[in-house]
Scaffold this active site. Structure first.
Site, mmCIF file in Angstrom:
data_model
loop_
_atom_site.group_PDB
_atom_site.id
_atom_site.type_symbol
_atom_site.label_atom_id
_atom_site.label_comp_id
_atom_site.label_asym_id
_atom_site.label_seq_id
_atom_site.Cartn_x
_atom_site.Cartn_y
_atom_site.Cartn_z
ATOM 1 C CG LEU A 1 15.371 24.503 -15.296
ATOM 2 C CD1 LEU A 1 14.331 24.679 -14.201
ATOM 3 C CD2 LEU A 1 15.752 25.856 -15.891
ATOM 4 C CD GLN B 1 16.925 24.624 -9.854
ATOM 5 O OE1 GLN B 1 16.423 24.141 -10.871
ATOM 6 N NE2 GLN B 1 16.213 25.270 -8.943
ATOM 7 C CG ASP C 1 26.366 19.297 -29.909
ATOM 8 O OD1 ASP C 1 25.123 19.246 -29.940
ATOM 9 O OD2 ASP C 1 27.033 19.037 -28.898
ATOM 10 C CG ASP D 1 35.785 10.911 -21.932
ATOM 11 O OD1 ASP D 1 34.632 11.377 -21.943
ATOM 12 O OD2 ASP D 1 36.033 9.703 -21.740
#
Length: 289
Positions: free
Chosen positions: A17, A84, A213, A272
Site C-alpha cells: 500500500l 499488501q 526513528d 540486518d
C-alpha cells in the site's frame, strides 16, 4: 564472504500500500535490490497501483510477470511481496502457478490487519468522513503514482482499505487459500501447485523509551489499535496474521517498514533486515529456484 544467492529464476519485489518503485533518486526497495543484485540475483520491481484492491493489483502484477519472462527468457519468477504486495503475489501465483516458482510474504496481512479494521470502522459508510478520507487518500496515491512515473494506473483508497480488513482478506482467502495455515499461528503448506510458499515478519521491539526513528514511533502509536495481537504486531500487521507457507520467523524485532530498510534502530542492533533477503535468495537457490 558474500553469500552466493544467484537464484535460478528472476526475483520480483512487489510493493504494498502506497508503495512505488522510484521517486526521483529514491527507490523503495533500493537496499534490498542492491543487496540481491550484488549476491547474483536478477531483480525487478513491478509498478502497481499505490492504492487498490488485491485483485486489481494482482492483475497488474500478472502482466508484468509476463513482461519479465519475455525479457529474460526465464520460465518462472520468484515473487517477494511486502505488506499488501504479498496478497498481490498470492493472487498471481494462484492464477498462474506455471509462471511462479515461489511466493514469499514479508510482513504480509495474510489474515487481514486489525489496524485496517479500526480504520474501516472509523469511517461512516456513505457519509462525509468516508468520502473525505477516500478523496484525500486517493489524491495522495495519485500524487505518488505521478511522481513515480505510473500516472496512468488506477487508484482507489477505499477499495484498498476494504481489501486489507479481516473481512476483506477473509473473502480473498476463501478464493485463494494456497499456503494458508490450517490453524491460527501455524505453518501452511510449503508447496501448492508447484509453487513454494514462505513468510517472515517482525514485532515491535520491546521498549519503554522513545525511538530516534520517527517511523518506529508511528508504528508504536498505531499498535494500540490491535486487540487480538495487541503485544504481537509490527504496527500494521499482527504476527500470526502474517503466517503463510513455511514460516521462517515471525517475531524479528522489526516494525512494519523496518523489514524493508535499515533504520537507526536496526543499525544499532545485530539484526540486518536486508541480509534476510539475501539469506532467502540463498534458500531459494538451495531448492533450485
Amino acid at each position: 564472504m558474500q553469500r552466493n544467492a544467484t537464484t535460478r529464476y528472476p526475483v520480483l519485489l512487489v510493493h504494498g500500500l502506497f508503495g512505488f518503485e522510484r521517486i526521483g533518486h529514491f527507490e523503495l526497495f533500493h537496499e534490498v535490490k542492491d543487496a540481491l543484485k550484488t549476491a547474483g540475483s536478477r531483480v525487478f520491481v513491478p509498478h502497481l497501483s499505490a492504492t487498490h484492491d488485491n485483485e486489481v493489483r494482482g492483475e497488474q502484477l500478472l502482466k508484468q510477470i509476463e513482461s519479465v519472462l519475455r525479457g529474460t527468457g526465464a520460465s518462472k519468477v520468484n515473487l517477494i511481496g511486502h505488506s499488501q504486495g504479498a496478497l498481490s503475489a498470492r493472487y498471481a501465483a494462484a492464477l498462474a502457478p506455471h509462471a511462479v516458482a515461489s511466493v514469499t510474504s514479508v510482513s504480509g496481512p495474510n489474515h487481514g490487519s486489525e489496524l485496517a479494521d479500526f480504520l474501516r470502522k472509523a469511517l461512516v459508510p456513505d457519509r462525509l468522513p468516508e468520502v473525505v478520507a477516500q478523496n484525500v487518500a486517493t489524491l495522495f496515491a495519485d500524487f505518488i503514482s505521478l511522481l513515480s512515473g505510473g500516472g496512468t494506473l488506477p487508484q482507489n483508497a477505499l477499495a484498498a482499505l476494504n481489501a486489507l480488513t479481516t473481512e476483506g482478506v477473509g473473502a480473498f482467502n476463501d478464493r485463494f487459500p494456497q499456503g494458508l495455515p490450517p490453524t491460527w499461528g501455524g505453518q501452511g503448506a510449503a508447496q501448492v501447485n508447484g509453487v513454494r510458499y514462505y513468510s517472515w515478519s517482525g514485532v515491535l521491539p520491546a521498549t519503554h523509551l522513545p525511538s530516534f526513528d520517527p517511523i518506529q514511533n508511528a508504528c508504536q502509536a498505531l499498535s494500540q489499535y490491535f486487540m487480538t495481537e495487541g503485544d504481537q504486531n509490527d504496527g500494521f500487521v499482527g504476527r500470526f496474521s502474517s503466517h503463510l507457507g513455511q514460516v521462517i520467523r515471525s517475531d524479528y524485532p522489526l516494525d512494519h517498514l523496518s523489514t524493508l530498510r535499515r533504520s537507526a534502530s536496526t543499525v544499532a542492533s545485530l539484526l540486518d533486515p536486508i541480509a534476510l533477503y539475501v539469506e532467502h535468495a540463498a534458500r531459494l537457490r538451495a531448492v533450485n529456484l
